[in-house]
Scaffold this active site. Structure first.
Site, short mmCIF file in Angstrom:
data_model
loop_
_atom_site.label_atom_id
_atom_site.label_comp_id
_atom_site.label_asym_id
_atom_site.label_seq_id
_atom_site.Cartn_x
_atom_site.Cartn_y
_atom_site.Cartn_z
N GLU A 191 -11.29 -2.73 -2.10
CA GLU A 191 -10.62 -4.00 -2.27
C GLU A 191 -11.56 -5.16 -2.59
O GLU A 191 -11.18 -6.07 -3.33
CB GLU A 191 -9.82 -4.34 -1.01
CG GLU A 191 -8.65 -3.40 -0.76
CD GLU A 191 -7.74 -3.90 0.34
OE1 GLU A 191 -7.01 -4.88 0.11
OE2 GLU A 191 -7.78 -3.32 1.44
N HIS A 233 -16.08 21.81 7.19
CA HIS A 233 -15.26 23.01 7.04
C HIS A 233 -14.59 23.09 5.68
O HIS A 233 -13.81 24.02 5.44
CB HIS A 233 -14.22 23.08 8.16
CG HIS A 233 -14.81 23.24 9.52
ND1 HIS A 233 -14.98 24.46 10.13
CD2 HIS A 233 -15.32 22.33 10.38
CE1 HIS A 233 -15.54 24.30 11.32
NE2 HIS A 233 -15.76 23.01 11.50
N LYS A 240 3.36 -4.37 -5.37
CA LYS A 240 4.30 -5.01 -4.47
C LYS A 240 5.43 -5.69 -5.25
O LYS A 240 6.60 -5.66 -4.84
CB LYS A 240 3.59 -6.02 -3.57
CG LYS A 240 2.70 -5.38 -2.51
CD LYS A 240 2.09 -6.41 -1.59
CE LYS A 240 1.27 -5.76 -0.50
NZ LYS A 240 0.68 -6.72 0.45
#
Length: 351
Positions: A236, A252, A346
């Site tokens: 950001e 893993h 948005k």
């Protein structure tokens, strides 16, 4: 850009994101003190806590849950989505709705679900619909004043929640630890601020290493959400692609994916966050994982957290990462405040 020519920063930073980063220690202190003084009506005992939030309003909850993993005797679940999980019902569930603006649709959805499910609710916000709806229902609202982006209010999103847990009797008083942490952050800030030259400033030097590279931040234990914070700030603030990985899980799977495609590996860099208060086996994993990556020819760096306890190591590392992201933004010559793609999304979602 030469990062020692800091008088040029204001041209790229018209909204003064720098001041929010510089003021983070004081913000944390203010949030803690505010949380100890805000009105909190008598509440029934709880046996689980759900904190609903998104983005910059949720990272404080991540940090809180991780920090309290060896202190709180009730489970703390972070809800980054609409609604609530099925186990969140009844007065034994406390739902904390954390929304900087008070208008985050996912958080408002969680608020509505908590109300339907008869949960106890506390709203943490600067205003907006969340405050209005909470006040109309008689729900406690912890409001704070902050003019800026949610990501620049991480001191509030953590400090207020920490104080709330103390006020509810879920953890013991931590005033001494908070004060020591703020003092250490203020001391460390002297090395990181813009006036500190590159030769003495680890944040400026690290930002220089990150230019032109895809960054992956590795953290383990209570430092895992700190790695996430670094990643989000690079996204950001610097407008750069970054990822975060959690150890030991990354050993893993992720550790196998460091061979191809070979023509992009020199554009990768892995940053490992190390903390002396972390589980000893995880500390060893940080060292060994980094060594394997270096043997394969990947760029890496190791950041040793400052401080003598988990809170100090967590928050000095957050301060460090925020400065790194800011200096990287200056290197890329971008506005560290603007988040146009997020605003565009948005807007599209509102239609």
């Amino acid at each position: 850009m030469n990062l020692d020519q800091y008088t040029q920063f204001s041209k790229l930073d018209p909204s003064d994101m720098l001041s929010h980063i510089v003021g983070l220690p004081e913000q944390l202190q203010k949030a803690w003190e505010l949380g100890l003084s805000l009105n909190l009506p008598s509440m029934q005992p709880v046996n689980r806590v759900v904190i609903a939030g998104m983005g910059g309003s949720a990272i404080g909850a991540d940090l809180l849950a991780s920090y309290l993993s060896d202190k709180a005797t009730v489970p703390v679940f972070i809800q980054r989505d609409y609604g609530l999980p099925a186990f969140a019902f009844g007065k034994e569930t406390l739902v904390v709705v954390s929304s900087h603006s008070g208008n985050t649709e996912e958080s408002l959805s969680a608020f509505e679900a908590a109300s339907r499910s008869k949960c106890q609710i506390v709203v943490v916000t600067t205003g907006g619909r969340a405050m209005d709806e909470a006040q109309s229902l008689g729900v406690p609202v912890w409001s704070f004043v902050h003019k800026g982006q949610p990501r620049a209010a991480v001191g509030f999103s953590f400090g207020l929640l920490l104080a709330l847990f103390v006020r509810l009797g879920l953890i013991s008083d931590l005033s001494q630890d908070v004060n020591k942490t703020v003092n250490l952050m203020q001391e460390f800030r002297k090395e990181l601020t813009v006036e500190s030259p590159i030769k003495n400033n680890p944040a400026k030097r690290l930002a220089g290493q990150l230019v032109g590279r895809h960054v992956t931040i590795f953290g383990s234990g209570f430092m895992a959400p700190v790695a996430r914070r670094w990643k989000c700030q690079i996204n950001e603030v610097a407008k750069a692609i970054a990822s975060f990985e959690i150890l030991p899980e990354a050993d893993h799977n992720t550790l196998s994916g460091i061979c191809y495609p070979q023509d992009t590996l020199d554009k990768e860099i892995a940053i490992f966050l190390q903390a002396s208060c972390d589980q000893p086996r995880n500390q060893k994993r940080v060292i060994e994982t980094r060594q394997i990556m270096m043997t394969e020819g990947l760029n890496t760096d190791l950041i040793n957290a400052k401080g003598d306890n988990r809170l100090e190591q967590m928050w000095t590392s957050i301060l460090y990462g925020d400065f790194v992201s800011y200096y990287l933004a200056m290197q890329y010559e971008v506005d560290p405040t603007a988040i146009e793609p997020i605003w565009a999304l948005k807007e599209a979602m509102s239609k």
